[in-house]
Design a protein around this motif. Structure first.
Motif, PDB file in Angstrom:
ATOM      1  N   TYR A  69       0.827  -1.213   0.000  1.00 15.26           N
ATOM      2  CA  TYR A  69       0.000   0.000   0.000  1.00 15.26           C
ATOM      3  C   TYR A  69       0.861   1.263   0.000  1.00 15.26           C
ATOM      4  CZ  TYR A  69      -4.463  -2.338   0.281  1.00 15.26           C
ATOM      5  OH  TYR A  69      -5.581  -3.077  -0.028  1.00 15.26           O
ATOM      6  N   ASP A  70       2.027   1.208   0.660  1.00 15.62           N
ATOM      7  CA  ASP A  70       2.945   2.352   0.608  1.00 15.62           C
ATOM      8  C   ASP A  70       3.354   2.638  -0.831  1.00 15.62           C
ATOM      9  OD1 ASP A  70       2.865   2.717   3.324  1.00 15.62           O
ATOM     10  OD2 ASP A  70       4.749   1.644   3.726  1.00 15.62           O
TER      11      ASP A  70
ATOM     12  N   GLU B  27       2.906   6.070  -5.670  1.00 17.54           N
ATOM     13  CA  GLU B  27       2.600   6.278  -7.089  1.00 17.54           C
ATOM     14  C   GLU B  27       1.565   7.385  -7.275  1.00 17.54           C
ATOM     15  OE1 GLU B  27       1.527   2.961  -9.461  1.00 17.54           O
ATOM     16  OE2 GLU B  27       3.213   1.721  -8.819  1.00 17.54           O
ATOM     17  N   ILE B  28       0.567   7.406  -6.414  1.00 20.73           N
ATOM     18  CA  ILE B  28      -0.474   8.438  -6.510  1.00 20.73           C
ATOM     19  C   ILE B  28       0.117   9.824  -6.247  1.00 20.73           C
ATOM     20  CG2 ILE B  28      -2.493   9.378  -5.301  1.00 20.73           C
ATOM     21  CD1 ILE B  28      -3.675   6.640  -5.220  1.00 20.73           C
ATOM     22  N   ASN B  29       0.939   9.920  -5.219  1.00 24.62           N
ATOM     23  CA  ASN B  29       1.543  11.222  -4.901  1.00 24.62           C
ATOM     24  C   ASN B  29       2.446  11.708  -6.034  1.00 24.62           C
ATOM     25  OD1 ASN B  29       0.280  11.405  -2.399  1.00 24.62           O
ATOM     26  ND2 ASN B  29       1.930  10.287  -1.358  1.00 24.62           N
ATOM     27  N   GLU B  30       3.200  10.797  -6.623  1.00 18.94           N
ATOM     28  CA  GLU B  30       4.048  11.164  -7.762  1.00 18.94           C
ATOM     29  C   GLU B  30       3.203  11.650  -8.938  1.00 18.94           C
ATOM     30  OE1 GLU B  30       6.540   7.876  -8.750  1.00 18.94           O
ATOM     31  OE2 GLU B  30       7.584   7.873  -6.813  1.00 18.94           O
ATOM     32  N   GLU B  31       2.087  10.936  -9.205  1.00 19.99           N
ATOM     33  CA  GLU B  31       1.213  11.317 -10.311  1.00 19.99           C
ATOM     34  C   GLU B  31       0.569  12.671 -10.054  1.00 19.99           C
ATOM     35  OE1 GLU B  31      -0.558  10.673 -14.096  1.00 19.99           O
ATOM     36  OE2 GLU B  31       1.122   9.724 -13.037  1.00 19.99           O
ATOM     37  N   LYS B  32       0.215  12.938  -8.801  1.00 23.86           N
ATOM     38  CA  LYS B  32      -0.351  14.252  -8.459  1.00 23.86           C
ATOM     39  C   LYS B  32       0.661  15.364  -8.717  1.00 23.86           C
ATOM     40  CE  LYS B  32      -3.785  12.958  -4.937  1.00 23.86           C
ATOM     41  NZ  LYS B  32      -4.156  13.057  -3.504  1.00 23.86           N
ATOM     42  N   ASP B  33       1.931  15.098  -8.335  1.00 23.27           N
ATOM     43  CA  ASP B  33       2.980  16.096  -8.575  1.00 23.27           C
ATOM     44  C   ASP B  33       3.145  16.362 -10.072  1.00 23.27           C
ATOM     45  OD1 ASP B  33       3.464  16.351  -5.887  1.00 23.27           O
ATOM     46  OD2 ASP B  33       5.147  14.934  -5.863  1.00 23.27           O
TER      47      ASP B  33
ATOM     48  N   SER C  27      -7.063   7.463  -4.018  1.00 30.56           N
ATOM     49  CA  SER C  27      -6.343   7.608  -2.754  1.00 30.56           C
ATOM     50  C   SER C  27      -7.238   7.241  -1.569  1.00 30.56           C
ATOM     51  CB  SER C  27      -5.837   9.043  -2.605  1.00 30.56           C
ATOM     52  OG  SER C  27      -5.130   9.208  -1.396  1.00 30.56           O
ATOM     53  N   LYS C  28      -8.490   7.675  -1.627  1.00 28.42           N
ATOM     54  CA  LYS C  28      -9.448   7.327  -0.565  1.00 28.42           C
ATOM     55  C   LYS C  28      -9.706   5.823  -0.527  1.00 28.42           C
ATOM     56  CE  LYS C  28     -11.886  11.780  -0.476  1.00 28.42           C
ATOM     57  NZ  LYS C  28     -13.163  12.475  -0.768  1.00 28.42           N
ATOM     58  N   GLN C  29      -9.837   5.221  -1.722  1.00 28.57           N
ATOM     59  CA  GLN C  29     -10.064   3.774  -1.782  1.00 28.57           C
ATOM     60  C   GLN C  29      -8.887   3.010  -1.180  1.00 28.57           C
ATOM     61  OE1 GLN C  29     -10.839   2.598  -5.820  1.00 28.57           O
ATOM     62  NE2 GLN C  29     -12.819   3.635  -5.922  1.00 28.57           N
ATOM     63  N   ILE C  30      -7.687   3.434  -1.507  1.00 25.40           N
ATOM     64  CA  ILE C  30      -6.488   2.747  -1.007  1.00 25.40           C
ATOM     65  C   ILE C  30      -6.386   2.878   0.514  1.00 25.40           C
ATOM     66  CG2 ILE C  30      -3.963   2.933  -0.956  1.00 25.40           C
ATOM     67  CD1 ILE C  30      -4.132   3.376  -4.018  1.00 25.40           C
ATOM     68  N   LYS C  31      -6.668   4.051   1.055  1.00 26.71           N
ATOM     69  CA  LYS C  31      -6.651   4.233   2.517  1.00 26.71           C
ATOM     70  C   LYS C  31      -7.716   3.356   3.179  1.00 26.71           C
ATOM     71  CE  LYS C  31      -4.709   8.910   2.995  1.00 26.71           C
ATOM     72  NZ  LYS C  31      -4.108   9.003   1.670  1.00 26.71           N
ATOM     73  N   ARG C  32      -8.905   3.299   2.562  1.00 28.53           N
ATOM     74  CA  ARG C  32      -9.979   2.441   3.084  1.00 28.53           C
ATOM     75  C   ARG C  32      -9.561   0.977   3.072  1.00 28.53           C
ATOM     76  NH1 ARG C  32     -14.310   1.488  -1.261  1.00 28.53           N
ATOM     77  NH2 ARG C  32     -12.536   0.218  -1.926  1.00 28.53           N
ATOM     78  N   ASP C  33      -9.003   0.514   1.950  1.00 31.54           N
ATOM     79  CA  ASP C  33      -8.633  -0.895   1.826  1.00 31.54           C
ATOM     80  C   ASP C  33      -7.481  -1.262   2.757  1.00 31.54           C
ATOM     81  OD1 ASP C  33     -10.590  -0.967  -0.059  1.00 31.54           O
ATOM     82  OD2 ASP C  33      -9.290  -1.344  -1.787  1.00 31.54           O
TER      83      ASP C  33
END
Length: 646
Positions: free
Chosen positions: A147-148, A153-159, A186-192
């Protein structure tokens, strides 16, 4: 200790052996929860097979998916999609969390009537069920690692998107859409991540379960509805309904390892014969029988027939669902990625694709298919090739004259290949031998259907097996202007004059908007049982005041419905899944949803574009009383019905 169904000793003796992870989790739950918790292992839910469901009266329901996976071979990307490494490359697979949430969704949409119907108007009911995923061969640190990586990957894509927007490489619209997508993932990943449990975190799972407090919506009705559906049946020694099957019906009820196909006229007893065949098959091999319909609404009708024959509502070893729901359930059970399959084959085309070949699937010793005239040939083959045990029993039931979906008659022979010659039933027991409905149905077949379906069965009626008498038979031409008021007043008058109980009455039309508007007339005066969304449910789904919806032109209303198609389709599926013929209320349905069912009194609103198959299917739903309202008197069958129903 928690109460476990079946008990732990029987779980260990099951034919399909539980995995190490399943045994470990059930044992831990049993020892660490008190007896106010009920643990159901691998319950049969008409095709759905969740690993574990935990029930706590007055509090919550917990769905736990169990995976004996070494997460070193798995990864999650920024789209929250799962992949597994096969030694050469990573292949996309279904998310175990999506699998658990699918089981949760199906509890509402398919299996539990009280919460399913209540959730259409109060979304808080959806909070009664929580989901968890237990990874037996991986620790919490392994869960965190994958999950990390996904969150990184999401944070990099946001940047990247931020930089592209600032440098005017992408437009604000593209930037906004991509950020919305990434925020959602991002919300889905935190939930999962939160609902993922490693093998060293079982104490944490127990704490999360015990932390749930009493829920105001989890009343006794909700609890007993869950308990009734999840608990193994208690065998009741009661006398079932004794049916004297005729010489043609009786051999069909006898179960054996063979392939057969049966067709017959409406009212010939196909459903009763089919129900008895399924009962006999379950008793013969003491293992599950799969009974598939096409029409969702037939599921509960078949269950009622089985209950009558058995003398109790005991569906052990009987799984009853429709083709599309079963197909979806098996995609979920086999852990495939539904979104990927839809991308590859399209939603409509998916159900004709054999996506189960080579996979480990549930096998049945007996499979029964109802309404086979509505099946595509590929569907029959998919079921036979993937879910029937070798040397198993498979029976097809159908009636070509009710081919309202117009599966081409030249393909019907393909459907039936490998099942021998048709076994034909042409005696109708739905209606009394003295009723003019007999000649009406036979003459209608002869005029409109016999040339098109040359091998279809004509009526040959005998005395009723139910003992009915002749009642109401009327043809009523209706002006196209203001006809809703005319139909409402007419039905009310006939119900009063002929002393018709609401439970015995169904109002049919081929168009949903007709049913919705007619239902609205009745709802102002009495409770009804409507197969489709009423205006209050429509208001909840599309967030438009119902008074405004009622005042809209039909075309404008249809546009809103199409714009909210997924929400509307869910409502319709729920209403159909929880439709019961004997609700005590007057029923409103489209012809397509009522096909295969019957009612003492049928009020059919016939429209200009209703073809002969639709008209025939509609009028043959009647067991005794029939009124046809001919709107505009422009249907191809108008002249015939006017003369035949004088």
């Amino acid at each position: 200790m928690a109460v476990v169904y079946p008990d732990f000793e029987n779980i260990q003796r099951l034919k399909v052996k539980p995995t190490d992870g399943e045994l470990a989790l059930v044992s831990f739950l049993k020892d660490n929860l008190d007896d106010t918790y009920e643990v159901f292992f691998n319950p049969y839910l008409d095709g759905d097979r969740p690993d574990v469901i935990i029930l706590k009266k007055g509090v919550a329901v917990f769905v736990v998916e169990i995976k004996d996976w070494d997460l070193d071979s798995y990864s999650i990307d920024k789209s929250n999609s799962w992949k597994v490494f096969d030694g050469k490359k990573y292949n996309r697979i279904g998310s175990p969390h999506a699998q658990a949430f699918r089981y949760k969704k199906n509890l509402y949409d398919l299996h539990i009537p009280v919460v399913g119907l209540a959730s259409l108007r109060n979304k808080n009911f959806f909070n009664l069920v929580d989901c968890f995923v237990y990874f037996h061969k991986s620790k919490n640190i392994d869960v965190d690692l994958i999950y990390d990586k996904a969150e990184s990957e999401i944070n990099e894509e946001k940047d990247i998107k931020n930089r592209e927007f600032l440098e005017k490489i992408i437009s604000f619209e593209v930037y906004s859409k991509s950020r919305d997508f990434l925020d959602r993932k991002s919300k889905q990943i935190k939930r999962d991540r939160f609902i993922s449990i490693g093998c060293d975190q079982l104490e944490s799972l127990i704490k999360k379960i015990k932390s749930k407090s009493t829920h105001v919506l989890f009343d006794d009705d909700v609890y007993f509805d869950f308990k009734r559906r999840l608990a193994p049946p208690k065998h009741t020694l009661s006398q079932g309904l004794k049916i004297d099957f005729d010489k043609n019906q009786y051999p069909i009820t006898l179960s054996g390892p063979r392939m057969e196909k049966v067709k017959g006229v409406a009212g010939c007893g196909k459903t009763t014969v089919m129900a008895q065949r399924a009962i006999n098959a379950a008793e013969r091999h003491i293992s599950p029988v799969l009974l598939l319909t096409f029409n969702i609404t037939l599921k509960n009708y078949i269950k009622d027939k089985i209950s009558d024959l058995k003398g109790c509502r005991d569906f052990e070893f009987l799984e009853i669902t429709n083709y599309h729901q079963f197909f979806n359930s098996q995609i979920n059970n086999t852990g495939q990625d539904m979104a990927m399959l839809i991308d590859e084959h399209g939603l409509a085309g998916l159900y004709s694709q054999d996506v189960f070949s080579g996979l480990l699937t549930i096998k049945y010793k007996t499979i029964v298919l109802d309404e086979v005239q509505d099946y595509m040939p590929e569907w029959v083959k998919i079921i036979r090739d993937n879910f029937l045990e070798e040397d198993g029993e498979m029976v097809l039931f159908g009636d070509e004259a009710q081919d309202i979906y117009h599966r081409h008659s030249d393909r019907a022979r393909v459907i039936a290949q490998g099942f021998g010659k048709w076994i034909k039933l042409n005696r109708s027991y739905r209606i009394d031998s003295n009723s003019p409905l007999n000649s009406l149905f036979r003459d209608f077949q002869s005029k409109f259907l016999i040339e098109k379906y040359a091998d279809s069965e004509l009526y040959d009626s005998e005395m009723s097996q139910v003992g009915l008498s002749y009642g109401l038979l009327k043809y009523v031409p209706i002006s196209k202007e203001g006809w809703y008021d005319d139909v409402f007043e007419s039905v009310q008058n006939y119900m009063s004059e002929y002393d018709l109980h609401p439970n015995d009455v169904v109002i049919l039309s081929s168009h949903v908007h007709v049913i919705r508007d007619l239902n609205d007339y009745w709802e102002r005066r009495e409770r009804t049982h409507c197969m489709f969304e009423d205006y209050e449910e429509l208001e909840s789904a599309v967030d438009v005041p119902k008074q405004r919806l009622k005042s809209m032109a039909e075309s404008d209303l249809e546009k809103i419905i199409n714009d909210n198609k997924s929400k509307i389709e869910r409502i319709r599926r729920v209403k159909k899944n929880f439709f019961y013929s004997n609700s005590g209320l007057i029923k409103f349905s489209t012809i397509h949803s009522f096909k295969g069912l019957e009612s003492k009194a049928v009020f059919y609103v016939m429209l200009k574009d209703d073809d002969p198959e639709v008209v025939y299917t509609s009028i043959t739903r009647s067991a005794e009383d029939l009124v046809v309202y001919d709107v505009g008197r422009m249907n191809a069958c108008s002249d015939f019905l006017e003369k035949a129903m004088l």
